[in-house]
Design an enzyme around this catalytic site. Structure first.
Site, PDB file in Angstrom:
ATOM      1  N   CYS A   1     -48.943 -52.282  29.340  1.00  0.00           N
ATOM      2  CA  CYS A   1     -47.930 -53.501  30.149  1.00  0.00           C
ATOM      3  C   CYS A   1     -48.223 -54.030  30.834  1.00  0.00           C
ATOM      4  O   CYS A   1     -48.285 -55.211  30.997  1.00  0.00           O
ATOM      5  CB  CYS A   1     -46.879 -52.740  29.802  1.00  0.00           C
ATOM      6  SG  CYS A   1     -45.929 -51.926  28.274  1.00  0.00           S
TER       7      CYS A   1
ATOM      8  N   HIS B   1     -42.290 -58.522  23.409  1.00  0.00           N
ATOM      9  CA  HIS B   1     -43.328 -58.039  24.297  1.00  0.00           C
ATOM     10  C   HIS B   1     -44.858 -57.617  23.453  1.00  0.00           C
ATOM     11  O   HIS B   1     -45.211 -56.291  23.088  1.00  0.00           O
ATOM     12  CB  HIS B   1     -42.361 -56.160  24.698  1.00  0.00           C
ATOM     13  CG  HIS B   1     -43.741 -56.000  25.824  1.00  0.00           C
ATOM     14  ND1 HIS B   1     -44.468 -56.129  26.722  1.00  0.00           N
ATOM     15  CD2 HIS B   1     -43.857 -54.800  26.375  1.00  0.00           C
ATOM     16  CE1 HIS B   1     -45.176 -55.602  27.188  1.00  0.00           C
ATOM     17  NE2 HIS B   1     -44.517 -54.685  26.452  1.00  0.00           N
TER      18      HIS B   1
ATOM     19  N   CYS C   1     -42.897 -53.038  34.331  1.00  0.00           N
ATOM     20  CA  CYS C   1     -43.322 -51.556  34.407  1.00  0.00           C
ATOM     21  C   CYS C   1     -44.415 -51.456  33.265  1.00  0.00           C
ATOM     22  O   CYS C   1     -45.005 -52.183  32.679  1.00  0.00           O
ATOM     23  CB  CYS C   1     -42.032 -51.080  33.930  1.00  0.00           C
ATOM     24  SG  CYS C   1     -41.705 -51.382  33.100  1.00  0.00           S
TER      25      CYS C   1
HETATM   26  C1  LIG Z   1     -43.388 -50.948  29.644  1.00  0.00           C
HETATM   27  C2  LIG Z   1     -43.203 -51.638  27.927  1.00  0.00           C
HETATM   28  O1  LIG Z   1     -43.184 -52.416  28.146  1.00  0.00           O
HETATM   29  S1  LIG Z   1     -43.130 -49.607  27.233  1.00  0.00           S
HETATM   30  C3  LIG Z   1     -42.183 -50.352  25.962  1.00  0.00           C
HETATM   31  C4  LIG Z   1     -43.439 -50.731  24.868  1.00  0.00           C
HETATM   32  N1  LIG Z   1     -42.492 -50.988  23.482  1.00  0.00           N
HETATM   33  C5  LIG Z   1     -41.666 -49.676  22.680  1.00  0.00           C
HETATM   34  O2  LIG Z   1     -41.775 -49.501  22.967  1.00  0.00           O
HETATM   35  C6  LIG Z   1     -41.114 -50.261  21.972  1.00  0.00           C
HETATM   36  C7  LIG Z   1     -39.616 -50.527  21.381  1.00  0.00           C
HETATM   37  N2  LIG Z   1     -39.797 -50.377  20.216  1.00  0.00           N
HETATM   38  C8  LIG Z   1     -39.704 -50.309  18.629  1.00  0.00           C
HETATM   39  O3  LIG Z   1     -40.574 -48.941  18.869  1.00  0.00           O
HETATM   40  C9  LIG Z   1     -38.248 -50.680  17.568  1.00  0.00           C
HETATM   41  O4  LIG Z   1     -38.717 -51.960  18.243  1.00  0.00           O
HETATM   42  C10 LIG Z   1     -37.149 -49.508  17.568  1.00  0.00           C
HETATM   43  C11 LIG Z   1     -38.210 -48.431  17.108  1.00  0.00           C
HETATM   44  C12 LIG Z   1     -36.282 -49.900  18.746  1.00  0.00           C
HETATM   45  C13 LIG Z   1     -36.510 -50.447  16.553  1.00  0.00           C
HETATM   46  O5  LIG Z   1     -37.695 -50.423  15.297  1.00  0.00           O
HETATM   47  P1  LIG Z   1     -36.595 -50.752  14.307  1.00  0.00           P
HETATM   48  O6  LIG Z   1     -35.989 -50.200  13.679  1.00  0.00           O
HETATM   49  O7  LIG Z   1     -38.006 -50.901  13.334  1.00  0.00           O
HETATM   50  O8  LIG Z   1     -35.991 -52.454  14.459  1.00  0.00           O
HETATM   51  P2  LIG Z   1     -35.319 -53.429  13.299  1.00  0.00           P
HETATM   52  O9  LIG Z   1     -35.986 -55.082  14.233  1.00  0.00           O
HETATM   53  O10 LIG Z   1     -35.575 -53.260  12.100  1.00  0.00           O
HETATM   54  O11 LIG Z   1     -33.988 -53.216  13.955  1.00  0.00           O
HETATM   55  C14 LIG Z   1     -32.826 -52.224  13.603  1.00  0.00           C
HETATM   56  C15 LIG Z   1     -31.638 -53.007  12.935  1.00  0.00           C
HETATM   57  O12 LIG Z   1     -31.390 -53.597  14.486  1.00  0.00           O
HETATM   58  C16 LIG Z   1     -30.668 -54.707  14.384  1.00  0.00           C
HETATM   59  N3  LIG Z   1     -31.219 -55.334  15.521  1.00  0.00           N
HETATM   60  C17 LIG Z   1     -32.088 -55.376  16.452  1.00  0.00           C
HETATM   61  N4  LIG Z   1     -31.553 -56.483  17.471  1.00  0.00           N
HETATM   62  C18 LIG Z   1     -30.410 -56.348  17.597  1.00  0.00           C
HETATM   63  C19 LIG Z   1     -29.871 -57.833  17.509  1.00  0.00           C
HETATM   64  N5  LIG Z   1     -30.278 -57.826  18.552  1.00  0.00           N
HETATM   65  N6  LIG Z   1     -28.407 -57.185  17.642  1.00  0.00           N
HETATM   66  C20 LIG Z   1     -27.808 -57.105  16.414  1.00  0.00           C
HETATM   67  N7  LIG Z   1     -28.725 -56.260  15.469  1.00  0.00           N
HETATM   68  C21 LIG Z   1     -29.422 -56.035  16.329  1.00  0.00           C
HETATM   69  C22 LIG Z   1     -31.722 -55.562  13.497  1.00  0.00           C
HETATM   70  O13 LIG Z   1     -31.431 -56.332  12.335  1.00  0.00           O
HETATM   71  C23 LIG Z   1     -31.790 -54.080  12.065  1.00  0.00           C
HETATM   72  O14 LIG Z   1     -30.674 -53.911  11.140  1.00  0.00           O
HETATM   73  P3  LIG Z   1     -30.983 -53.955   9.815  1.00  0.00           P
HETATM   74  O15 LIG Z   1     -31.477 -52.777   9.104  1.00  0.00           O
HETATM   75  O16 LIG Z   1     -29.802 -53.586   9.606  1.00  0.00           O
HETATM   76  O17 LIG Z   1     -32.167 -54.594   9.177  1.00  0.00           O
END
Ligand SMILES: CC(=O)SCCNC(=O)CCNC(=O)[C@H](O)C(C)(C)COP(=O)(O)OP(=O)(O)OC[C@H]1O[C@@H](n2cnc3c(N)ncnc32)[C@H](O)[C@@H]1OP(=O)(O)O
Length: 436
Positions: free
Chosen positions: A99, A392, A422
């Site tokens: 990242c 991101h 990070c």
């Molecule tokens: C060094 C680094 O940066 S490490 C980081 C690297 N990045 C990562 O690891 C990515 C991490 N994120 C992920 O893997 C994915 O985004 C996850 C697994 C957390 C979520 O994935 P998904 O389940 O596909 O997310 P999705 O966008 O469908 O959201 C799920 C639900 O939460 C809800 N939701 C998401 N954000 C919000 C919010 N801010 N407020 C309210 N509800 C929310 C969505 O509307 C959705 O609801 P629904 O199921 O009723 O439609």
């Protein structure tokens, strides 16, 4: 060795950030579905060149990166040179540092300018979570190589007999640590538990991020640094980030189920960065060259540092290790900074780092200092919202942060800003920028 870092060329000229631009950031499989990281990289570099009216012949180097690699085009940087209006003789190579990738590309170009090898370069990064190098299972890969060598039909049949149905299924790349197998989300869960970070605090930080990012878009500030991206086959376009909740409602966050530790977890889709597509880039020049060409730089690099820790436990602590180094190299304390911009991979990871910034015990035990890095003043912290809202696209976040902080500092009349992130592999980065 002196603690201070000299981020200048031999003539004593600073490293100027002349311009920065990014595509809008789009959630996985939405506006940029089917558009590769390379195509987004080309889009942003082309537009950056057009907006800055820089003669492509003057660009001596382009360093670019992506985290999720495209096996068909492993040197994305060179493909960008060949696929845009750039001069074919522009040197180009690719870097990857999880990242922190586009921080690394920025540092590489800066160091080329510092040594006097070049005076003008472009740095950046792009990632697609929608166009993925879908792989095959280890067993199938092994069998395919053996098949190439098989001489008879019988031998080929023998090879196929080794495979089960499961071995034939496609394997998408994991957002997980290679050596531990832990996903980034599981690491965030570790951190929430180790640092005792509540679900309510994580949700509140995510809500703050969305609220501020939404206000920032409404203010119009981002128009100068976010391009309108026309998506092939050019019937559609995206002109703003699509993960930001315009009317974020804190109560709705509490309703979500944990995403990574379904039973005892606190990390949810709302307090994690989403998987995102996007690209960003900056133009760097020696201060003298920038002025000679008539550019008014948006900022200068004052110091930078990278750090590394072990990967088994709480490895997304990079900001707490890299920041004190960058501050020392700049001859500054945390309280001297005008703005503090920390990449929000997960709310739990951000809050854990904020806690350790303020901890004397952490400073003594992990940094060998008798004074905490410092308590973060929230009026300086991620003032435009952070990655939880913007999203991101791994390799694009570094140069997004650099551009956004420089521009915000300018609006505030100048000062110094910390950007820190990070990264997987237990890595961390911090870069201090100054703006007049
Ligand atoms: C060094 C680094 O940066 S490490 C980081 C690297 N990045 C990562 O690891 C990515 C991490 N994120 C992920 O893997 C994915 O985004 C996850 C697994 C957390 C979520 O994935 P998904 O389940 O596909 O997310 P999705 O966008 O469908 O959201 C799920 C639900 O939460 C809800 N939701 C998401 N954000 C919000 C919010 N801010 N407020 C309210 N509800 C929310 C969505 O509307 C959705 O609801 P629904 O199921 O009723 O439609």
């Amino acid at each position: 060795m002196s603690d201070r870092q000299q981020v200048t060329n031999a003539k004593g000229e600073r490293i100027a950030i002349v311009a920065g631009l990014r595509t809008p950031f789009a959630k996985q499989a939405t506006a940029f579905h089917g558009v590769s990281a390379l195509d987004m990289g080309k889009m942003v570099v082309n537009e950056l060149l057009a907006r800055s009216e820089l003669d492509p012949k003057l660009i001596e180097q382009l360093v670019y990166g992506q985290v999720v690699q495209m096996p068909a085009a492993p040197n994305i940087a060179r493909e960008i040179v060949l696929g845009t209006g750039m001069n074919v003789s522009t040197d180009a190579y690719s870097v990857t540092r999880a990242c922190a990738t586009s921080f690394q590309s920025a540092v590489n170009v800066a160091e080329s300018i510092m040594t006097g090898n070049i005076e003008i370069g472009i740095a950046g990064g792009a990632d697609s979570s929608s166009v993925l190098p879908i792989g095959v299972s280890k067993k199938l890969a092994h069998a395919l190589v053996d098949l190439n060598k098989a001489r008879s039909f019988g031998q080929k049949l023998q090879i196929f007999r080794r495979l089960g149905i499961k071995d034939l299924l496609p394997v998408p790349p994991a957002v997980a640590e290679y050596s531990t197998g832990l996903s980034m989300g599981q690491t965030a869960e570790q951190m929430a538990k180790t640092y005792n970070i509540s679900r309510a605090d994580q949700d509140a930080l995510a809500h703050r991020s969305h609220t501020l990012a939404s206000e920032t878009w409404a203010s119009g500030h981002l128009r100068d640094e976010v391009m309108v991206a026309h998506v092939p086959p050019y019937k559609q376009f995206i002109d703003r980030d699509n993960n930001i909740r315009e009317n974020s409602v804190l109560e709705s966050y509490a309703k979500l189920r944990p995403a990574f530790d379904k039973q005892h977890g606190t990390v949810t889709a709302a307090n994690s960065t989403p998987l995102t597509d996007g690209a960003s880039a900056i133009i760097l020049m020696s201060e003298g060259r920038a002025k000679a060409l008539g550019y008014q730089p948006i900022g200068y690099i004052k110091s930078y540092a990278f750090s590394a820790i072990d990967v088994w436990q709480d490895m997304l602590m990079g900001p707490s290790y890299a920041t004190p180094l960058a501050l020392k190299r700049a001859g500054m304390e945390l309280e001297d900074l005008t703005l503090i911009e920390m990449h929000e991979a997960f709310a739990a990871q951000t809050l854990a780092n904020m806690q350790m910034f303020a901890s004397k015990k952490f400073a003594e035990e992990k940094l060998g200092c008798n004074r905490a890095i410092g308590e973060i003043d929230m009026s300086k912290f991620n003032v435009l919202g952070g990655s939880l809202a913007y999203g991101h696209p791994f390799a694009a976040t570094g140069t997004r942060l650099i551009t956004q902080v420089c521009r915000e500092l300018k609006r505030r009349g100048g000062g110094t800003g910390l950007t820190t992130a990070c990264a997987a592999g237990g890595l961390g980065v911090a870069m201090i920028l100054e703006v007049e």
